[in-house]
Motif scaffolding. Sequence first.
Motif, PDB file in Angstrom:
ATOM      1  N   GLU A 280      23.717   6.316  47.531  1.00  0.00           N
ATOM      2  CA  GLU A 280      22.508   5.641  48.366  1.00  0.00           C
ATOM      3  C   GLU A 280      22.170   6.421  49.423  1.00  0.00           C
ATOM      4  OE1 GLU A 280      24.928   1.813  48.836  1.00  0.00           O
ATOM      5  OE2 GLU A 280      24.251   1.176  46.985  1.00  0.00           O
ATOM      6  N   PRO A 281      21.165   7.318  49.278  1.00  0.00           N
ATOM      7  CA  PRO A 281      20.750   8.034  50.141  1.00  0.00           C
ATOM      8  C   PRO A 281      19.839   7.505  51.530  1.00  0.00           C
ATOM      9  CG  PRO A 281      19.167   8.301  48.447  1.00  0.00           C
ATOM     10  CD  PRO A 281      20.267   7.379  48.104  1.00  0.00           C
ATOM     11  N   GLY A 282      19.272   6.375  51.196  1.00  0.00           N
ATOM     12  CA  GLY A 282      18.710   5.627  52.488  1.00  0.00           C
ATOM     13  C   GLY A 282      17.160   5.866  52.426  1.00  0.00           C
ATOM     14  N   ILE A 283      16.769   6.982  52.175  1.00  0.00           N
ATOM     15  CA  ILE A 283      15.264   7.154  52.010  1.00  0.00           C
ATOM     16  C   ILE A 283      15.011   6.606  50.424  1.00  0.00           C
ATOM     17  CG2 ILE A 283      15.499   9.652  50.986  1.00  0.00           C
ATOM     18  CD1 ILE A 283      13.169  10.331  52.682  1.00  0.00           C
ATOM     19  N   ALA A 284      15.853   6.552  49.572  1.00  0.00           N
ATOM     20  CA  ALA A 284      15.460   5.834  48.248  1.00  0.00           C
ATOM     21  C   ALA A 284      16.433   5.118  47.967  1.00  0.00           C
ATOM     22  CB  ALA A 284      15.084   7.150  47.149  1.00  0.00           C
ATOM     23  N   ASP A 285      16.568   4.531  46.580  1.00  0.00           N
ATOM     24  CA  ASP A 285      17.444   3.783  46.271  1.00  0.00           C
ATOM     25  C   ASP A 285      18.680   4.469  46.065  1.00  0.00           C
ATOM     26  OD1 ASP A 285      16.178   1.034  46.584  1.00  0.00           O
ATOM     27  OD2 ASP A 285      14.831   1.737  44.699  1.00  0.00           O
ATOM     28  N   LEU A 286      18.424   5.464  45.184  1.00  0.00           N
ATOM     29  CA  LEU A 286      19.411   6.335  44.593  1.00  0.00           C
ATOM     30  C   LEU A 286      19.213   7.797  45.099  1.00  0.00           C
ATOM     31  CD1 LEU A 286      19.806   4.685  41.078  1.00  0.00           C
ATOM     32  CD2 LEU A 286      21.413   4.451  42.921  1.00  0.00           C
ATOM     33  N   ASP A 287      20.489   8.669  44.849  1.00  0.00           N
ATOM     34  CA  ASP A 287      20.497  10.197  45.078  1.00  0.00           C
ATOM     35  C   ASP A 287      20.939  10.593  43.782  1.00  0.00           C
ATOM     36  OD1 ASP A 287      21.140  12.592  45.872  1.00  0.00           O
ATOM     37  OD2 ASP A 287      22.015  12.061  47.785  1.00  0.00           O
ATOM     38  N   ASN A 288      20.344  11.565  43.251  1.00  0.00           N
ATOM     39  CA  ASN A 288      20.854  12.104  41.920  1.00  0.00           C
ATOM     40  C   ASN A 288      21.708  12.964  42.221  1.00  0.00           C
ATOM     41  OD1 ASN A 288      19.256  14.509  42.867  1.00  0.00           O
ATOM     42  ND2 ASN A 288      18.936  14.788  40.669  1.00  0.00           N
ATOM     43  N   ALA A 289      21.926  13.579  43.380  1.00  0.00           N
ATOM     44  CA  ALA A 289      23.142  14.553  43.551  1.00  0.00           C
ATOM     45  C   ALA A 289      23.675  14.600  44.819  1.00  0.00           C
ATOM     46  CB  ALA A 289      22.397  16.126  43.634  1.00  0.00           C
ATOM     47  N   PRO A 290      24.655  13.557  45.093  1.00  0.00           N
ATOM     48  CA  PRO A 290      25.103  13.318  46.393  1.00  0.00           C
ATOM     49  C   PRO A 290      25.928  14.588  47.048  1.00  0.00           C
ATOM     50  CG  PRO A 290      25.879  11.716  44.724  1.00  0.00           C
ATOM     51  CD  PRO A 290      25.145  12.672  44.167  1.00  0.00           C
ATOM     52  N   SER A 291      25.685  14.801  48.336  1.00  0.00           N
ATOM     53  CA  SER A 291      26.415  15.981  48.981  1.00  0.00           C
ATOM     54  C   SER A 291      27.731  15.632  48.969  1.00  0.00           C
ATOM     55  CB  SER A 291      25.894  16.235  50.410  1.00  0.00           C
ATOM     56  OG  SER A 291      25.932  14.962  51.197  1.00  0.00           O
ATOM     57  N   GLY A 292      28.675  16.768  49.395  1.00  0.00           N
ATOM     58  CA  GLY A 292      30.174  16.734  49.617  1.00  0.00           C
ATOM     59  C   GLY A 292      30.975  17.473  48.552  1.00  0.00           C
TER      60      GLY A 292
END
Length: 460
Positions: free
Chosen positions: A389-401
Amino acid sequence: MTLSFAPPTDPGLAVHVIEKGALGAWADTQPPHVRSWMTASGFSAKLGQVLLVPGADGSPDHVLAGYGTAASRARKRFPLAAAADVLPEGIYHIASGLPAERAEIEALGWLLAGYAFDRYAAQPGARARLVAPNGVNAARIEVLANAEVLTRDLVNTPTADLGPEQLQASVESLAQEFGAQCRATVGEALIEQNFPMIHAVGRAAEQEPRLIEMNWGRAGPRLTLVGKGVCFDTGGLDLKPAAAMGLMKKDMGGAANVLGLSRMIMALDLPLQLRVLIPAVENAVAGNAFRPGDILTSRKGLTVEVNNTDAEGRLVLADALALADEGAPDMVISMATLTGAARVAVGADLAPFYTDDDSAAQALSLAAVQAADPVWRMPFHTPYESLIEPGIADLDNAPSGGFAGSITAALFLRRFVEHSRYLHFDIYSWQKAKEPGRSKGGLAQGPRALLTALPELLDL
Protein backbone atom coordinates in the motif's frame (compact mmCIF):
# COMPACT_ATOMS: atom_id res chain seq x y z
CA MET A 1 4.91 -35.65 -30.10
CA THR A 2 2.57 -38.24 -28.59
CA LEU A 3 3.73 -40.49 -25.76
CA SER A 4 2.15 -43.92 -25.45
CA PHE A 5 2.72 -47.37 -24.06
CA ALA A 6 3.79 -50.21 -26.31
CA PRO A 7 1.00 -52.58 -27.36
CA PRO A 8 0.55 -55.49 -24.91
CA THR A 9 0.55 -57.91 -27.84
CA ASP A 10 4.35 -57.54 -28.00
CA PRO A 11 5.70 -57.87 -24.46
CA GLY A 12 9.33 -57.56 -25.57
CA LEU A 13 12.10 -58.11 -23.04
CA ALA A 14 11.32 -58.78 -19.41
CA VAL A 15 12.66 -56.22 -16.93
CA HIS A 16 13.42 -57.34 -13.39
CA VAL A 17 13.56 -54.38 -11.03
CA ILE A 18 16.02 -55.10 -8.22
CA GLU A 19 16.57 -53.11 -5.05
CA LYS A 20 20.16 -52.95 -3.90
CA GLY A 21 19.41 -54.70 -0.61
CA ALA A 22 17.60 -57.54 -2.38
CA LEU A 23 20.30 -58.27 -4.93
CA GLY A 24 21.91 -61.16 -3.07
CA ALA A 25 18.64 -62.99 -2.46
CA TRP A 26 17.59 -62.47 -6.07
CA ALA A 27 20.91 -63.73 -7.41
CA ASP A 28 20.60 -66.90 -5.33
CA THR A 29 17.51 -67.85 -7.35
CA GLN A 30 19.25 -67.50 -10.72
CA PRO A 31 21.10 -70.10 -12.78
CA PRO A 32 24.92 -70.07 -12.66
CA HIS A 33 25.42 -68.35 -16.01
CA VAL A 34 23.25 -65.40 -14.90
CA ARG A 35 25.14 -65.06 -11.62
CA SER A 36 28.44 -65.20 -13.48
CA TRP A 37 27.27 -62.52 -15.93
CA MET A 38 26.18 -60.28 -13.07
CA THR A 39 29.53 -60.66 -11.35
CA ALA A 40 31.56 -60.14 -14.51
CA SER A 41 29.53 -57.02 -15.38
CA GLY A 42 29.79 -55.51 -11.92
CA PHE A 43 26.03 -55.23 -11.54
CA SER A 44 25.28 -53.92 -8.05
CA ALA A 45 21.63 -52.79 -8.50
CA LYS A 46 22.48 -49.16 -7.92
CA LEU A 47 19.84 -46.75 -9.15
CA GLY A 48 19.88 -46.39 -12.93
CA GLN A 49 22.22 -49.33 -13.53
CA VAL A 50 21.02 -51.64 -16.30
CA LEU A 51 22.27 -55.05 -17.32
CA LEU A 52 21.19 -56.89 -20.47
CA VAL A 53 21.45 -60.61 -19.74
CA PRO A 54 22.13 -62.76 -22.83
CA GLY A 55 20.39 -65.99 -23.66
CA ALA A 56 21.94 -69.16 -25.02
CA ASP A 57 22.32 -67.64 -28.50
CA GLY A 58 23.99 -64.48 -27.18
CA SER A 59 21.06 -62.15 -27.86
CA PRO A 60 19.45 -60.25 -24.96
CA ASP A 61 17.12 -62.50 -22.96
CA HIS A 62 16.04 -60.20 -20.13
CA VAL A 63 17.03 -57.01 -18.32
CA LEU A 64 18.09 -56.24 -14.78
CA ALA A 65 17.27 -52.69 -13.69
CA GLY A 66 18.88 -51.39 -10.53
CA TYR A 67 16.40 -49.72 -8.17
CA GLY A 68 18.98 -48.57 -5.65
CA THR A 69 18.08 -47.86 -2.05
CA ALA A 70 15.16 -46.02 -0.53
CA ALA A 71 17.52 -43.12 0.15
CA SER A 72 18.71 -42.91 -3.46
CA ARG A 73 15.16 -43.20 -4.82
CA ALA A 74 14.03 -40.36 -2.56
CA ARG A 75 16.37 -38.07 -4.50
CA LYS A 76 14.67 -38.74 -7.84
CA ARG A 77 11.12 -38.01 -9.01
CA PHE A 78 10.96 -41.02 -11.35
CA PRO A 79 13.71 -43.48 -10.33
CA LEU A 80 12.92 -46.20 -12.87
CA ALA A 81 13.07 -43.71 -15.74
CA ALA A 82 16.84 -43.79 -15.28
CA ALA A 83 16.73 -47.27 -16.80
CA ALA A 84 14.58 -46.09 -19.71
CA ASP A 85 17.24 -43.50 -20.54
CA VAL A 86 19.98 -46.08 -21.10
CA LEU A 87 18.17 -49.12 -22.49
CA PRO A 88 18.49 -49.69 -26.24
CA GLU A 89 15.54 -49.10 -28.54
CA GLY A 90 12.94 -51.81 -28.17
CA ILE A 91 9.91 -52.96 -26.18
CA TYR A 92 10.04 -53.94 -22.53
CA HIS A 93 7.70 -55.10 -19.79
CA ILE A 94 8.09 -55.15 -16.01
CA ALA A 95 8.35 -58.79 -14.98
CA SER A 96 9.15 -58.44 -11.29
CA GLY A 97 10.35 -56.23 -8.49
CA LEU A 98 8.38 -53.01 -9.01
CA PRO A 99 6.24 -52.23 -5.93
CA ALA A 100 2.56 -52.06 -6.89
CA GLU A 101 2.13 -48.71 -5.16
CA ARG A 102 4.86 -47.23 -7.36
CA ALA A 103 3.72 -48.71 -10.67
CA GLU A 104 1.69 -45.74 -11.94
CA ILE A 105 4.29 -43.10 -11.10
CA GLU A 106 7.15 -45.15 -12.54
CA ALA A 107 5.14 -45.89 -15.68
CA LEU A 108 4.49 -42.16 -16.10
CA GLY A 109 8.17 -41.40 -15.60
CA TRP A 110 9.10 -44.00 -18.24
CA LEU A 111 6.74 -42.36 -20.73
CA LEU A 112 8.08 -38.89 -19.95
CA ALA A 113 11.62 -40.13 -20.55
CA GLY A 114 10.58 -40.39 -24.20
CA TYR A 115 9.94 -36.65 -24.47
CA ALA A 116 12.25 -34.53 -26.61
CA PHE A 117 11.83 -30.98 -27.89
CA ASP A 118 12.84 -31.59 -31.48
CA ARG A 119 11.23 -28.67 -33.29
CA TYR A 120 14.55 -27.13 -34.32
CA ALA A 121 17.04 -30.00 -34.17
CA ALA A 122 16.99 -33.75 -33.68
CA GLN A 123 16.73 -34.40 -29.94
CA PRO A 124 15.82 -38.04 -29.38
CA GLY A 125 14.25 -39.02 -26.08
CA ALA A 126 14.45 -42.49 -24.61
CA ARG A 127 13.63 -45.12 -27.26
CA ALA A 128 12.85 -47.93 -24.84
CA ARG A 129 9.06 -48.40 -25.02
CA LEU A 130 7.21 -49.87 -22.07
CA VAL A 131 4.18 -52.13 -21.99
CA ALA A 132 1.87 -50.71 -19.32
CA PRO A 133 2.43 -52.56 -16.03
CA ASN A 134 -0.36 -54.77 -14.78
CA GLY A 135 -2.95 -53.00 -12.68
CA VAL A 136 -2.32 -49.44 -13.83
CA ASN A 137 -4.75 -47.17 -15.64
CA ALA A 138 -2.77 -46.92 -18.86
CA ALA A 139 -5.16 -44.51 -20.58
CA ARG A 140 -5.03 -42.05 -17.66
CA ILE A 141 -1.24 -42.18 -17.49
CA GLU A 142 -1.03 -41.43 -21.21
CA VAL A 143 -3.33 -38.43 -20.67
CA LEU A 144 -1.02 -37.10 -17.95
CA ALA A 145 2.08 -37.64 -20.06
CA ASN A 146 0.68 -35.90 -23.13
CA ALA A 147 -0.60 -32.98 -21.09
CA GLU A 148 2.97 -32.53 -19.92
CA VAL A 149 4.15 -32.71 -23.53
CA LEU A 150 1.87 -29.76 -24.28
CA THR A 151 3.22 -27.77 -21.34
CA ARG A 152 6.87 -28.53 -22.07
CA ASP A 153 6.52 -27.74 -25.77
CA LEU A 154 4.90 -24.38 -25.04
CA VAL A 155 7.52 -23.37 -22.49
CA ASN A 156 10.41 -24.52 -24.68
CA THR A 157 9.27 -22.65 -27.80
CA PRO A 158 11.05 -19.30 -28.24
CA THR A 159 9.02 -16.12 -28.42
CA ALA A 160 9.72 -15.62 -32.12
CA ASP A 161 7.42 -18.62 -32.67
CA LEU A 162 5.21 -18.24 -29.59
CA GLY A 163 4.09 -14.69 -29.08
CA PRO A 164 0.59 -13.74 -27.92
CA GLU A 165 -0.89 -14.56 -31.35
CA GLN A 166 0.60 -18.06 -31.42
CA LEU A 167 -0.35 -18.69 -27.80
CA GLN A 168 -3.93 -17.83 -28.74
CA ALA A 169 -3.70 -20.27 -31.65
CA SER A 170 -2.52 -22.99 -29.25
CA VAL A 171 -5.54 -22.41 -27.01
CA GLU A 172 -7.85 -22.46 -30.02
CA SER A 173 -6.34 -25.75 -31.17
CA LEU A 174 -6.85 -27.30 -27.73
CA ALA A 175 -10.41 -26.01 -27.61
CA GLN A 176 -11.18 -27.47 -31.03
CA GLU A 177 -9.77 -30.86 -30.00
CA PHE A 178 -12.16 -31.13 -27.05
CA GLY A 179 -15.18 -29.19 -28.27
CA ALA A 180 -14.57 -26.17 -26.03
CA GLN A 181 -15.41 -22.57 -26.84
CA CYS A 182 -12.61 -20.05 -27.30
CA ARG A 183 -12.49 -16.30 -27.84
CA ALA A 184 -10.04 -13.46 -27.36
CA THR A 185 -10.22 -9.77 -26.54
CA VAL A 186 -7.39 -8.09 -28.47
CA GLY A 187 -5.69 -4.70 -28.57
CA GLU A 188 -7.86 -1.64 -28.11
CA ALA A 189 -10.82 -3.88 -27.32
CA LEU A 190 -9.12 -4.49 -23.98
CA ILE A 191 -9.67 -0.82 -23.13
CA GLU A 192 -13.25 -0.93 -24.37
CA GLN A 193 -14.02 -4.04 -22.29
CA ASN A 194 -12.19 -2.80 -19.17
CA PHE A 195 -8.93 -4.72 -19.05
CA PRO A 196 -6.68 -1.68 -18.76
CA MET A 197 -3.67 -3.27 -17.06
CA ILE A 198 -3.39 -6.09 -19.60
CA HIS A 199 -3.39 -3.44 -22.30
CA ALA A 200 -0.85 -1.24 -20.52
CA VAL A 201 1.69 -4.05 -20.09
CA GLY A 202 1.47 -5.30 -23.67
CA ARG A 203 0.75 -2.20 -25.72
CA ALA A 204 4.41 -1.55 -26.67
CA ALA A 205 4.85 -4.95 -28.36
CA GLU A 206 4.45 -5.69 -32.07
CA GLN A 207 1.86 -8.37 -31.33
CA GLU A 208 -1.13 -6.84 -29.60
CA PRO A 209 -1.96 -7.83 -26.01
CA ARG A 210 -5.00 -10.00 -25.50
CA LEU A 211 -7.13 -11.86 -23.00
CA ILE A 212 -7.76 -15.42 -24.18
CA GLU A 213 -10.76 -17.27 -22.78
CA MET A 214 -11.73 -20.95 -23.14
CA ASN A 215 -14.89 -22.56 -21.74
CA TRP A 216 -15.70 -26.27 -21.51
CA GLY A 217 -18.34 -28.36 -19.72
CA ARG A 218 -22.00 -27.65 -18.99
CA ALA A 219 -22.59 -29.21 -15.57
CA GLY A 220 -20.88 -29.59 -12.23
CA PRO A 221 -18.85 -27.25 -10.04
CA ARG A 222 -17.26 -24.24 -11.70
CA LEU A 223 -13.48 -24.06 -11.86
CA THR A 224 -11.63 -21.06 -13.31
CA LEU A 225 -7.94 -21.34 -14.16
CA VAL A 226 -5.91 -18.16 -14.75
CA GLY A 227 -2.44 -18.49 -16.30
CA LYS A 228 0.16 -15.78 -16.76
CA GLY A 229 0.91 -15.55 -20.47
CA VAL A 230 3.83 -13.11 -20.64
CA CYS A 231 5.43 -14.52 -23.77
CA PHE A 232 8.61 -12.54 -23.20
CA ASP A 233 9.60 -10.23 -20.37
CA THR A 234 12.32 -7.71 -21.14
CA GLY A 235 11.59 -6.06 -17.83
CA GLY A 236 10.09 -3.15 -19.72
CA LEU A 237 11.69 0.25 -19.15
CA ASP A 238 13.17 -1.22 -15.97
CA LEU A 239 15.17 -3.35 -18.39
CA LYS A 240 16.55 -6.68 -17.22
CA PRO A 241 20.27 -7.33 -17.65
CA ALA A 242 21.09 -9.87 -20.35
CA ALA A 243 21.75 -12.69 -17.88
CA ALA A 244 18.29 -12.27 -16.36
CA MET A 245 16.60 -12.12 -19.77
CA GLY A 246 17.94 -15.45 -21.05
CA LEU A 247 15.03 -17.62 -19.86
CA MET A 248 12.24 -15.13 -20.34
CA LYS A 249 10.63 -17.16 -23.12
CA LYS A 250 9.35 -19.25 -20.19
CA ASP A 251 7.55 -16.33 -18.58
CA MET A 252 4.34 -17.76 -20.02
CA GLY A 253 4.90 -20.94 -17.97
CA GLY A 254 1.77 -20.22 -15.93
CA ALA A 255 -0.34 -20.30 -19.09
CA ALA A 256 1.43 -23.46 -20.27
CA ASN A 257 0.74 -25.23 -16.98
CA VAL A 258 -2.89 -24.10 -16.95
CA LEU A 259 -3.31 -25.47 -20.46
CA GLY A 260 -1.70 -28.76 -19.46
CA LEU A 261 -4.11 -29.08 -16.53
CA SER A 262 -7.01 -28.13 -18.80
CA ARG A 263 -6.02 -30.86 -21.24
CA MET A 264 -6.08 -33.42 -18.43
CA ILE A 265 -9.49 -32.26 -17.22
CA MET A 266 -11.05 -32.37 -20.68
CA ALA A 267 -9.38 -35.61 -21.82
CA LEU A 268 -10.56 -37.34 -18.63
CA ASP A 269 -14.02 -35.78 -19.03
CA LEU A 270 -14.22 -34.61 -15.43
CA PRO A 271 -17.73 -33.55 -14.35
CA LEU A 272 -17.10 -29.84 -13.96
CA GLN A 273 -17.42 -26.52 -15.76
CA LEU A 274 -14.01 -25.23 -16.79
CA ARG A 275 -13.11 -21.67 -17.62
CA VAL A 276 -9.58 -20.71 -18.64
CA LEU A 277 -8.34 -17.11 -18.72
CA ILE A 278 -4.91 -16.24 -20.12
CA PRO A 279 -3.71 -12.63 -20.33
CA ALA A 280 -1.20 -12.93 -23.19
CA VAL A 281 1.29 -10.10 -23.68
CA GLU A 282 4.90 -9.31 -24.43
CA ASN A 283 6.45 -6.84 -21.99
CA ALA A 284 8.38 -4.85 -24.58
CA VAL A 285 10.20 -1.52 -24.72
CA ALA A 286 8.96 1.22 -27.04
CA GLY A 287 7.88 4.84 -26.93
CA ASN A 288 4.43 3.89 -25.68
CA ALA A 289 5.60 1.45 -22.99
CA PHE A 290 4.18 1.89 -19.51
CA ARG A 291 6.61 3.64 -17.16
CA PRO A 292 7.87 3.51 -13.59
CA GLY A 293 5.74 5.93 -11.60
CA ASP A 294 2.64 5.44 -13.73
CA ILE A 295 -0.57 4.82 -11.83
CA LEU A 296 -2.88 2.35 -13.53
CA THR A 297 -6.53 1.76 -12.78
CA SER A 298 -7.42 -1.94 -12.78
CA ARG A 299 -10.58 -3.64 -13.94
CA LYS A 300 -11.62 -3.90 -10.29
CA GLY A 301 -11.21 -0.15 -9.85
CA LEU A 302 -8.18 -0.41 -7.58
CA THR A 303 -5.35 1.94 -8.55
CA VAL A 304 -1.81 0.56 -8.84
CA GLU A 305 1.42 2.52 -8.65
CA VAL A 306 4.02 1.01 -11.00
CA ASN A 307 7.29 1.09 -9.12
CA ASN A 308 8.93 -1.47 -11.38
CA THR A 309 7.83 -2.38 -14.91
CA ASP A 310 9.48 -5.77 -14.38
CA ALA A 311 6.69 -6.67 -11.94
CA GLU A 312 4.27 -6.89 -14.86
CA GLY A 313 2.90 -10.40 -14.32
CA ARG A 314 0.80 -9.44 -11.32
CA LEU A 315 -0.68 -6.56 -13.33
CA VAL A 316 -2.02 -8.68 -16.16
CA LEU A 317 -3.14 -11.40 -13.75
CA ALA A 318 -5.03 -8.84 -11.66
CA ASP A 319 -7.39 -7.89 -14.49
CA ALA A 320 -7.96 -11.56 -15.37
CA LEU A 321 -8.55 -12.51 -11.73
CA ALA A 322 -11.04 -9.69 -11.32
CA LEU A 323 -13.00 -11.07 -14.28
CA ALA A 324 -12.78 -14.59 -12.88
CA ASP A 325 -14.10 -13.48 -9.50
CA GLU A 326 -17.05 -11.58 -10.94
CA GLY A 327 -18.74 -14.88 -11.72
CA ALA A 328 -18.05 -16.25 -8.19
CA PRO A 329 -16.99 -19.73 -9.37
CA ASP A 330 -16.46 -22.52 -6.85
CA MET A 331 -12.69 -22.14 -7.14
CA VAL A 332 -10.17 -19.87 -8.86
CA ILE A 333 -6.62 -21.11 -9.40
CA SER A 334 -3.86 -18.90 -10.79
CA MET A 335 -0.50 -20.17 -12.00
CA ALA A 336 2.42 -17.91 -12.82
CA THR A 337 6.18 -17.74 -13.12
CA LEU A 338 5.90 -14.70 -10.92
CA THR A 339 8.83 -14.03 -8.60
CA GLY A 340 12.48 -14.85 -8.15
CA ALA A 341 11.76 -14.63 -4.42
CA ALA A 342 9.86 -17.92 -4.65
CA ARG A 343 12.97 -19.59 -6.06
CA VAL A 344 15.06 -18.21 -3.22
CA ALA A 345 12.50 -19.55 -0.74
CA VAL A 346 12.00 -23.10 -2.05
CA GLY A 347 14.32 -23.56 -5.02
CA ALA A 348 13.41 -24.72 -8.51
CA ASP A 349 11.96 -28.14 -7.69
CA LEU A 350 9.06 -27.22 -5.41
CA ALA A 351 5.90 -25.46 -6.57
CA PRO A 352 4.92 -23.00 -3.83
CA PHE A 353 1.23 -22.24 -3.46
CA TYR A 354 -0.93 -19.88 -1.43
CA THR A 355 -4.43 -20.30 -0.07
CA ASP A 356 -6.51 -19.23 2.93
CA ASP A 357 -8.38 -22.55 2.80
CA ASP A 358 -6.72 -25.03 5.18
CA SER A 359 -8.71 -28.00 3.90
CA ALA A 360 -7.71 -27.22 0.31
CA ALA A 361 -4.08 -26.90 1.34
CA GLN A 362 -4.16 -30.27 3.09
CA ALA A 363 -5.86 -31.97 0.15
CA LEU A 364 -3.35 -30.51 -2.28
CA SER A 365 -0.33 -31.42 -0.17
CA LEU A 366 -1.47 -35.04 0.14
CA ALA A 367 -2.30 -35.24 -3.56
CA ALA A 368 1.12 -33.89 -4.48
CA VAL A 369 2.84 -36.83 -2.78
CA GLN A 370 0.57 -39.29 -4.56
CA ALA A 371 1.19 -37.62 -7.93
CA ALA A 372 4.97 -37.12 -7.51
CA ASP A 373 4.38 -33.42 -8.14
CA PRO A 374 5.78 -31.70 -5.03
CA VAL A 375 4.23 -28.50 -3.74
CA TRP A 376 4.77 -26.37 -0.65
CA ARG A 377 2.31 -24.10 1.09
CA MET A 378 3.35 -20.49 1.59
CA PRO A 379 1.52 -17.99 3.83
CA PHE A 380 -0.91 -15.29 2.82
CA HIS A 381 0.55 -13.29 5.72
CA THR A 382 -1.99 -10.52 6.22
CA PRO A 383 0.27 -8.28 8.38
CA TYR A 384 2.34 -7.72 5.22
CA GLU A 385 -0.61 -6.05 3.50
CA SER A 386 0.78 -2.63 4.43
CA LEU A 387 3.85 -3.37 2.30
CA ILE A 388 1.77 -3.27 -0.88
CA GLU A 389 0.00 0.00 0.00
CA PRO A 390 2.10 2.94 -1.26
CA GLY A 391 -0.23 5.72 -0.17
CA ILE A 392 -0.31 7.49 -3.54
CA ALA A 393 -2.43 4.63 -4.95
CA ASP A 394 -4.34 1.67 -3.56
CA LEU A 395 -1.58 -0.82 -4.40
CA ASP A 396 2.15 -0.95 -5.16
CA ASN A 397 3.24 -3.48 -7.80
CA ALA A 398 6.83 -3.69 -6.49
CA PRO A 399 7.27 -2.89 -2.79
CA SER A 400 10.72 -1.69 -1.79
CA GLY A 401 12.88 -3.46 0.76
CA GLY A 402 13.36 -6.80 -0.96
CA PHE A 403 11.78 -8.91 1.79
CA ALA A 404 8.91 -11.43 1.31
CA GLY A 405 8.70 -10.80 -2.43
CA SER A 406 6.66 -13.89 -3.26
CA ILE A 407 4.27 -13.26 -0.36
CA THR A 408 3.66 -9.62 -1.25
CA ALA A 409 3.01 -10.60 -4.88
CA ALA A 410 0.47 -13.18 -3.71
CA LEU A 411 -1.17 -10.65 -1.40
CA PHE A 412 -1.40 -8.25 -4.34
CA LEU A 413 -3.27 -10.89 -6.37
CA ARG A 414 -5.55 -11.82 -3.46
CA ARG A 415 -6.94 -8.28 -3.51
CA PHE A 416 -8.64 -9.16 -6.80
CA VAL A 417 -10.42 -12.33 -5.62
CA GLU A 418 -13.12 -11.67 -3.02
CA HIS A 419 -15.97 -14.05 -3.79
CA SER A 420 -14.28 -17.36 -4.63
CA ARG A 421 -12.02 -19.92 -2.98
CA TYR A 422 -8.57 -19.08 -4.26
CA LEU A 423 -5.31 -20.95 -4.87
CA HIS A 424 -2.25 -19.25 -6.31
CA PHE A 425 0.92 -20.96 -7.60
CA ASP A 426 4.23 -19.13 -8.02
CA ILE A 427 6.12 -21.68 -10.15
CA TYR A 428 9.45 -21.92 -11.97
CA SER A 429 8.37 -24.26 -14.81
CA TRP A 430 11.93 -25.08 -15.82
CA GLN A 431 14.27 -28.04 -15.35
CA LYS A 432 17.85 -26.78 -15.23
CA ALA A 433 19.54 -30.14 -15.88
CA LYS A 434 18.31 -33.46 -17.20
CA GLU A 435 16.93 -35.90 -14.62
CA PRO A 436 15.16 -39.26 -15.14
CA GLY A 437 11.82 -38.52 -16.79
CA ARG A 438 12.56 -34.80 -16.80
CA SER A 439 14.36 -33.35 -19.79
CA LYS A 440 16.24 -30.08 -19.51
CA GLY A 441 13.90 -27.19 -20.29
CA GLY A 442 10.21 -26.56 -19.84
CA LEU A 443 8.45 -28.44 -17.04
CA ALA A 444 4.97 -28.86 -15.61
CA GLN A 445 4.72 -27.95 -11.92
CA GLY A 446 1.47 -28.38 -10.02
CA PRO A 447 -1.02 -29.72 -12.60
CA ARG A 448 -0.78 -33.40 -11.55
CA ALA A 449 -1.12 -32.46 -7.89
CA LEU A 450 -4.14 -30.29 -8.68
CA LEU A 451 -5.76 -32.96 -10.85
CA THR A 452 -5.36 -35.51 -8.06
CA ALA A 453 -6.79 -33.09 -5.49
CA LEU A 454 -9.75 -31.87 -7.60
CA PRO A 455 -12.21 -34.56 -6.42
CA GLU A 456 -11.81 -33.29 -2.86
CA LEU A 457 -11.37 -29.62 -3.75
CA LEU A 458 -14.60 -29.54 -5.77
CA ASP A 459 -16.48 -32.48 -4.25
CA LEU A 460 -16.54 -34.33 -7.57
